[in-house]
Design a protein around this motif. Structure first.
Motif, mmCIF file in Angstrom:
data_model
loop_
_atom_site.group_PDB
_atom_site.id
_atom_site.type_symbol
_atom_site.label_atom_id
_atom_site.label_comp_id
_atom_site.label_asym_id
_atom_site.label_seq_id
_atom_site.Cartn_x
_atom_site.Cartn_y
_atom_site.Cartn_z
ATOM 1 N N VAL B 75 0.745 -1.570 0.014
ATOM 2 C CA VAL B 75 -0.177 0.341 0.305
ATOM 3 C C VAL B 75 0.729 1.017 -0.220
ATOM 4 O O VAL B 75 0.425 2.395 0.129
ATOM 5 C CB VAL B 75 -1.048 -0.287 0.796
ATOM 6 N N CYS B 77 2.917 2.120 2.061
ATOM 7 C CA CYS B 77 3.632 2.689 3.144
ATOM 8 C C CYS B 77 4.705 3.223 3.557
ATOM 9 O O CYS B 77 4.836 3.705 4.395
ATOM 10 C CB CYS B 77 2.682 1.743 4.157
ATOM 11 N N ALA B 106 -7.901 -1.020 0.160
ATOM 12 C CA ALA B 106 -6.946 -0.226 0.902
ATOM 13 C C ALA B 106 -6.346 0.922 0.124
ATOM 14 O O ALA B 106 -5.347 1.465 0.606
ATOM 15 C CB ALA B 106 -5.964 -1.213 -0.119
ATOM 16 N N LYS B 108 -4.949 2.584 -2.160
ATOM 17 C CA LYS B 108 -3.640 3.101 -2.169
ATOM 18 C C LYS B 108 -2.714 1.411 -2.440
ATOM 19 O O LYS B 108 -2.697 0.814 -1.974
ATOM 20 C CB LYS B 108 -2.745 3.431 -0.902
ATOM 21 N N PRO B 131 3.622 -3.678 7.146
ATOM 22 C CA PRO B 131 2.734 -3.819 8.493
ATOM 23 C C PRO B 131 1.652 -4.535 6.893
ATOM 24 O O PRO B 131 -0.099 -4.707 7.861
ATOM 25 C CB PRO B 131 1.511 -2.666 8.575
ATOM 26 N N GLU B 132 1.351 -4.663 5.913
ATOM 27 C CA GLU B 132 0.399 -4.859 5.571
ATOM 28 C C GLU B 132 0.578 -6.568 4.822
ATOM 29 O O GLU B 132 0.460 -7.283 3.735
ATOM 30 C CB GLU B 132 0.474 -5.128 3.675
ATOM 31 N N LYS B 170 -6.560 -8.833 5.804
ATOM 32 C CA LYS B 170 -6.973 -7.524 6.411
ATOM 33 C C LYS B 170 -8.271 -7.655 5.334
ATOM 34 O O LYS B 170 -9.440 -6.540 6.310
ATOM 35 C CB LYS B 170 -6.077 -6.867 6.967
ATOM 36 N N TRP B 171 -7.543 -6.682 4.575
ATOM 37 C CA TRP B 171 -8.664 -5.565 4.070
ATOM 38 C C TRP B 171 -9.731 -6.598 3.342
ATOM 39 O O TRP B 171 -10.906 -5.600 2.708
ATOM 40 C CB TRP B 171 -7.962 -5.111 2.504
ATOM 41 N N LYS B 174 -12.339 -6.993 6.152
ATOM 42 C CA LYS B 174 -13.254 -5.417 6.678
ATOM 43 C C LYS B 174 -14.304 -4.779 5.672
ATOM 44 O O LYS B 174 -14.627 -5.016 5.719
ATOM 45 C CB LYS B 174 -11.612 -3.723 6.068
ATOM 46 N N PRO C 133 -10.782 2.552 12.578
ATOM 47 C CA PRO C 133 -10.064 1.038 11.664
ATOM 48 C C PRO C 133 -8.481 1.148 11.458
ATOM 49 O O PRO C 133 -8.354 -0.022 10.906
ATOM 50 C CB PRO C 133 -10.017 2.216 9.411
ATOM 51 N N LEU C 134 -7.870 1.683 11.901
ATOM 52 C CA LEU C 134 -6.827 1.047 12.080
ATOM 53 C C LEU C 134 -5.645 0.949 10.547
ATOM 54 O O LEU C 134 -4.819 0.113 11.044
ATOM 55 C CB LEU C 134 -6.597 -0.139 12.840
ATOM 56 N N ASP C 135 -5.604 2.118 10.054
ATOM 57 C CA ASP C 135 -5.016 1.397 8.538
ATOM 58 C C ASP C 135 -3.806 2.896 8.595
ATOM 59 O O ASP C 135 -4.230 3.520 7.710
ATOM 60 C CB ASP C 135 -6.462 1.598 7.747
ATOM 61 N N PRO C 137 -0.992 2.365 7.761
ATOM 62 C CA PRO C 137 0.001 2.443 6.100
ATOM 63 C C PRO C 137 -0.586 2.896 5.584
ATOM 64 O O PRO C 137 -0.125 3.521 4.821
ATOM 65 C CB PRO C 137 -0.527 0.662 6.144
ATOM 66 N N ILE C 138 -2.002 3.927 5.030
ATOM 67 C CA ILE C 138 -2.375 4.148 3.915
ATOM 68 C C ILE C 138 -3.212 5.480 4.421
ATOM 69 O O ILE C 138 -3.735 6.151 4.125
ATOM 70 C CB ILE C 138 -3.221 3.205 3.209
ATOM 71 N N ASP C 140 -2.344 9.461 5.433
ATOM 72 C CA ASP C 140 -1.466 10.350 5.278
ATOM 73 C C ASP C 140 -0.818 10.668 6.655
ATOM 74 O O ASP C 140 -0.104 11.774 6.639
ATOM 75 C CB ASP C 140 -2.004 11.727 4.361
#
Lengths: 363, 189, 556
Positions: B75, B77, B106, B108, B131-132, B170-171, B174, C133-135, C137-138, C140
């Motif tokens: 993604v 990161c 996701a 990104k 983390p992915e 995860k995604w 979700k 959402p604990l996201d 990594p994506i 900003d």
């Protein structure tokens, strides 16, 4: 062939000398190349490896069974090595002293090759003595030339202008000078016995009275060990010692210049081996068989004598290689101790004892 | 001082002649020589033809993996880029106008992802930090190229070499969770 | 008033300025700040009205006990006895108060690091993260997210919440420059308060009930005033993000450089975020004397030109035949010095820009004085607004005036210069950073000149006509000072390298001044500034080091 007989003796001498030089040079070069191969193979086997087994020229495909076997033995490896050395980049670092840097490899190789000139590597072939220069002072010539070898190494270390080569060459000069004394003194008893400095005479003496190794075992041991030191072989390879000095005096060398050092080292080994065969193992002679013990009467016997000489030499070459893996390197102080405090007194004692014996019994 | 000085037994005359050392050396070398030449006990592996079995957990070349649906997992990161000790990783983020990610929720994915295999030290920090679960040190150890440029692996190459790794998905979970809920009372413009 | 924070006694004033600067009773949060203790908070902001809804700043506290006789109860050693705050119906349980909205009282003790306080923070964070959402990594915001920071400092690893999270709308288009992720929102209402109370555009609000609470724009997609991007800075989490910066670069890679916005005369303090020579964003930098913590959207987004590919990168000279050739700086400065040295008094005119630094203007003034030249700058006017945007769109108009390169009224000398060129009196024109063909000096006039020395950043009609073109550096590529419309002298630092051969003007102007007048150049911008301060009355007594990051007010 008849035409040769019409030439003046001087012209004949020049012609045959040139011929012998050419052949001997070729043989020595080949021997060096294969000595390297043997070194690699034997080292590999002693270390549970297989050694070079890849080099294969195109024609190997046409040799059924034998071809792959030769490849496995690495027979073609020396050719590949030589080619590699020729094609590698010849790098001259910017900080070296150029003249000495370029001179050193040559000065290392030339004495090694010159030594071989006085070695009688056979009896005779046709009417020719199998020695390039049958000098009456052969052994003195040898020692004179051998002592020049150190200059190549000293120059290499000085010319490289870098710490490891410098240390290597300093060690080397000290080592070679020390062991030259022991080596020179170890052979004096031989001359006391043979009453000649001519190497051909020494061989003749051995053919008549038995090999010198039996009469002078102590001299042989000192000479053998000094030969190890003189050729910078383990356990006396302090000038090179890869693990502490990177590569010693040839650290900065590459390509053909490095190959020349290599060549010089192995040529030195060959010369030492030849010297030992001549001085202690009766040269081209074999005892108990009269045909082999006396100068050859036919071409075939002449060739057999050369073969005998080469076989003895090969034995010493193997000894040189094998010892490399038997013993660890000496410490510098041990090296000096061994040279000055053991071998020189021993050799001196040997001279005195031999002289007394000769004086008492021969006259 | 807790140093204990051990007295060395003085060498006997026989030992000082070096003969036992020489004979010992001869014995050992002769044994190994004979074993290799006559019994064929060599430890050499004929490399290109014979290959060693790469053990589990081996840290080979890091490659990007795809998820179970063949979508790019990364993604962008940039944590791996940040953590990479030799700075071998370089990611170009998608930016505001970038191509939409393979997985819509996701949001990104990287526009470009480059690993310079010449710089990479195969430490595995990228894998650890990810983390992915998108980058893994795989079993390739023999990476060659004809020039420096060819040793910089781009996103396409890394993805094609990396294979598939489903992981915890995860995604996907979700999305399923969101879809299972009654539609949200605010209309998204 | 005396209070104790974490056992440390501090004197705090009874009242402190509130978000509007009016005096208001000092709060526990402000008192803790004076004591050097930072109490974590989300919804509280210095420059916004207090809302007290995030509960993050809950702290345990204690007040002196008052006996039935209305006198303080004392301990045996004579110190006043403190009653810790507890629940009224459950005396064993500590009760917290929100530090952002609770005024202090004399003798109060604030326990910002007690076990009870830590527990409160832990629980508040757990509650805030229920639907998050604990996201990261994506997101900003990751890297500058208060939720991340406080979770690391005060939160715990697990959550007791086992039910499915509420899924709210993501990537909502709130306005032309703002994206909203409702799932990440912690409903602190900072954005709502800012746009209502500061920007004066009551466009945001919370809709729906309970778990479905969401931020929403009054007209979806129409959250559009000139200050919307401040809500992105205000948002303590990643709910509001900038469309411009979206997915562009992770913030931890950005090199932060203290600089100034050049879009108008206000001179807002900014932080330039750049990585490896590329500018990624501008952010406002706190300076209560100028812009507070805010800046306008138009100024904030006006950075892309710095990295434009058509930037002037080569030093060019037009030879007599009309052909342009690339030359070295040395040759170019020699040529320029030669022209200026040989020009007769009054044969040269200077048109400078109020976008140039004081140092550059100071050096140009030296050249102008040496040649007895006519000088002027170009005015640039626009609509002001009631918050930050100034009518003067030049960042350094006062600098031009102070250095004497133009009169109070810009453009006064331009017609005279045009006249001089037309009559052949002026044979050499030096233009710095302006497009003079739009200011009455058209191509036909410029063609009459013997030499047109131009320094600029981007190509235009003037640079096309230049006989000697000197590529300059953008403000982000050099150091220098500006004086804003209110007469505040501020300095800015260098963030990125100039492209190609381009050089900071102050650098090559010093060399040019040396070639023309023989004056030794100073080695650094500090030295140059100090030299200027000695020469320019308005800057008298100043030194580069004394300007500081927020500037000093000079006489205007």
């Amino acid at each position: 062939m008849e035409a040769i007989n019409y030439l003046s003796p001087t012209a004949q001498m020049i012609l045959f000398s040139a011929l012998k030089i050419g052949v001997v040079f070729g043989v020595v070069m080949t021997a060096v190349a294969y000595a390297v191969l043997v070194e690699r193979k034997v080292s590999a086997w002693i270390q549970d490896r297989v050694g070079p087994n890849r080099a294969a020229p195109f024609f190997v495909d046409y040799l059924p069974v034998i071809g792959p076997f030769l490849v496995k033995l690495g027979i073609f490896q020396p050719a590949a090595d030589g080619l590699k050395f020729l094609l590698k980049e010849d790098f001259t670092p910017s900080y070296v002293r150029k003249v000495y840097f370029w001179l050193a490899p040559a000065i290392t190789v030339i004495p090694a090759l010159l030594t071989i000139a006085v070695i009688p590597f056979g009896s005779n072939l046709g009417g020719q003595k199998m020695v390039i220069a049958d000098l009456n002072v052969g052994i003195l010539y040898t020692f004179g030339i051998v002592s020049l070898g150190v200059y190549g190494i000293v120059l290499a270390g000085y010319g490289s202008n870098s710490k490891y080569p410098f240390l290597g060459s300093i060690r080397s000069s000290a080592q070679m000078i020390s062991y030259e004394i022991a080596m020179g003194m170890s052979v004096v008893p031989i001359f006391l016995l043979t009453e000649s400095l001519n190497l051909g005479e020494i061989i003749r003496y051995q053919a008549e009275h038995g090999w010198m190794i039996l009469k002078q075992p102590l001299a042989f041991v000192i000479f053998l060990i000094a030969a190890f030191a003189e050729t910078n072989r383990l356990p006396f390879d302090l000038p090179e010692s890869e693990s502490e000095l990177v590569g010693g005096y040839h650290t900065e060398y590459s390509s053909m210049k490095f190959a020349l050092f290599f060549l010089g080292e192995y040529a030195n080994m060959i010369a030492s081996a030849a010297m030992m065969v001549t001085l202690f193992l009766g040269g081209w002679t074999l005892p108990f068989i009269d045909a082999l013990n006396l100068p050859a009467g036919s071409l075939l016997l002449g060739l057999v004598h050369i073969g005998v000489f080469l076989a003895k030499m090969a034995f010493f070459m193997i000894v040189f290689i094998w010892v490399r893996w038997m013993l660890p390197r000496f410490r510098y102080d041990q090296l000096m101790d061994l040279g000055w405090r053991r071998f020189i007194p021993l050799a001196l004692a040997n001279i005195v004892v031999t002289a007394i014996v000769v004086a008492l019994f021969n006259h | 001082m807790s140093t204990k000085v051990v007295d060395r037994a003085p060498l006997t005359f026989y030992e000082r002649t070096y003969l036992p050392a020489i004979l010992g050396g001869l014995k050992v070398t002769a044994k190994h020589f004979a074993d290799t030449v006559f019994k064929g006990k060599s430890v050499t592996m004929q490399y290109p033809e014979e290959r060693w079995v790469v053990p589990e957990g081996y840290r080979g070349a890091p490659y990007l993996v795809k998820d179970q649906d063949g979508a790019t997992k990364c993604v962008s990161c940039q944590l791996c880029e940040f953590v990479c000790p030799p700075k071998a990783i370089r990611i170009t983020p998608p930016g505001p106008e970038g191509r939409p990610a393979d997985r819509a929720n996701a949001e990104k994915m990287p526009r470009e992802f480059e690993i310079n295999m010449l710089r990479c030290i195969f430490c595995g920090m990228c894998q650890e930090v990810c983390p992915e679960e998108a980058i893994f040190l795989q079993k390739d150890y023999s990476i060659t190229g004809e020039n420096r440029e060819s040793m910089i692996f781009n996103k396409e190459k890394l993805l094609s070499l990396g294979g598939t790794h489903a992981g915890i998905q995860k995604w996907k979970h979700k999305l399923e969770e969101a879809q299972a809920q009654e539609s949200f009372p605010v209309e998204t413009p | 008033m005396t209070v104790k924070v974490n056992g440390k006694t501090v004197q705090v004033p009874k009242t402190m300025p509130d978000w509007q600067g009016k005096p208001a009773p000092t709060t526990m949060l402000q008192a803790a700040r004076i004591a050097g203790v930072d109490i974590p908070h989300y919804c509280y902001h210095d420059k916004l009205p207090v809302a007290g809804n995030c509960r993050m700043c809950l702290v345990e506290f204690g007040t002196p006990m008052i006996g039935p006789d209305r006198k303080p109860v004392l301990n045996e050693d004579g110190t006043p006895k403190i009653a810790r705050s507890v629940l009224p119906y459950e005396p064993g349980t500590p009760r917290g108060a929100i530090a952002c909205a609770t005024p202090i009282s004399p003798g109060m003790e604030i326990y910002a690091d007690s076990k009870a306080t830590e527990q409160m923070r832990e629980s508040v964070l757990e509650s805030l993260l229920i639907n998050h959402p604990l996201d990261c990594p994506i997101c900003d915001q990751a890297g500058e997210c208060k939720l991340q920071e406080y979770s690391v400092q005060h939160g715990k690893a697990g959550s007791q919440f086992v039910e499915a999270k509420v899924h709210k709308p993501k990537a909502v288009d709130l306005g032309p420059r703002i994206v909203l992720d409702d799932e990440r929102c912690i409903l602190c209402t900072r954005c709502i308060r800012f746009t209502r109370d500061i920007a004066g555009d009551d466009a945001l609000g919370i809709v729906n009930r309970g778990s479905y609470n969401t931020i929403s724009a009054f007209e979806p997609g129409k959250f559009d005033n000139n200050y919307t991007l401040n809500t992105v800075d205000l948002c303590p989490v990643g709910a509001l993000t900038s469309k411009d910066f979206r997915f562009k670069m992770r913030v931890w890679f950005l090199k932060e450089t203290k600089s100034l916005c050049t879009s108008c005369g206000t001179g807002c303090n900014i932080t330039i975020g750049s990585r490896e020579g590329v500018i990624h964003r501008y952010e406002p930098r706190d300076n209560d004397a100028v812009n507070g913590p805010w800046m306008c959207d138009s100024g904030r987004l006006n950075y892309r030109w710095v990295g434009r590919p058509d930037r002037l990168k080569e030093v060019l000279r037009t030879s007599a035949g009309g052909a342009r050739e690339r030359i070295t700086w040395g040759a170019a400065l020699e040529t320029a010095a030669d022209i200026l040295r040989r020009a007769p008094q009054g044969g040269v005119a200077f048109v400078v820009s109020a976008r140039q630094t004081n140092e550059e203007l100071f050096l140009l003034k030296k050249l102008a004085a040496h040649t007895g030249a006519l000088t002027d700058a170009v005015p640039r006017e626009g609509e002001p607004d009631r918050l930050l945007v100034s009518a003067d769109r030049n960042p350094n108009s006062n600098g031009v005036r102070f250095t004497g390169m133009a009169f109070t009224e810009f453009g006064f000398n331009l017609p005279k210069i045009a006249d001089g060129i037309a009559q052949g009196r002026i044979k050499t024109l030096v233009v710095f950073g302006e497009e003079v063909t739009r200011e009455g000096l058209g191509p036909e006039l410029l063609a009459k000149l013997d030499a047109l020395i131009v320094s600029d950043i981007l190509p235009n009609a003037t640079t096309a006509a230049a006989t000697l073109l000197l590529p300059g550096a953008a403000h982000a590529e050099k150091r220098g000072t500006f004086v804003n419309v209110k007469g505040r002298l501020q300095r800015f630092q260098k963030a990125v390298e100039p492209p190609g051969d381009a050089r900071p003007e102050a650098e090559f102007l010093q060399e040019l001044v040396q070639a023309v007048t023989g004056e030794e150049p100073s080695r650094s911008i500090e030295g140059l500034f100090n030299r200027m301060a000695a020469a320019v009355p308005a800057f008298a007594g100043l030194e580069w080091a004394r300007i500081g990051d927020t500037g000093v007010t000079v006489q205007s």
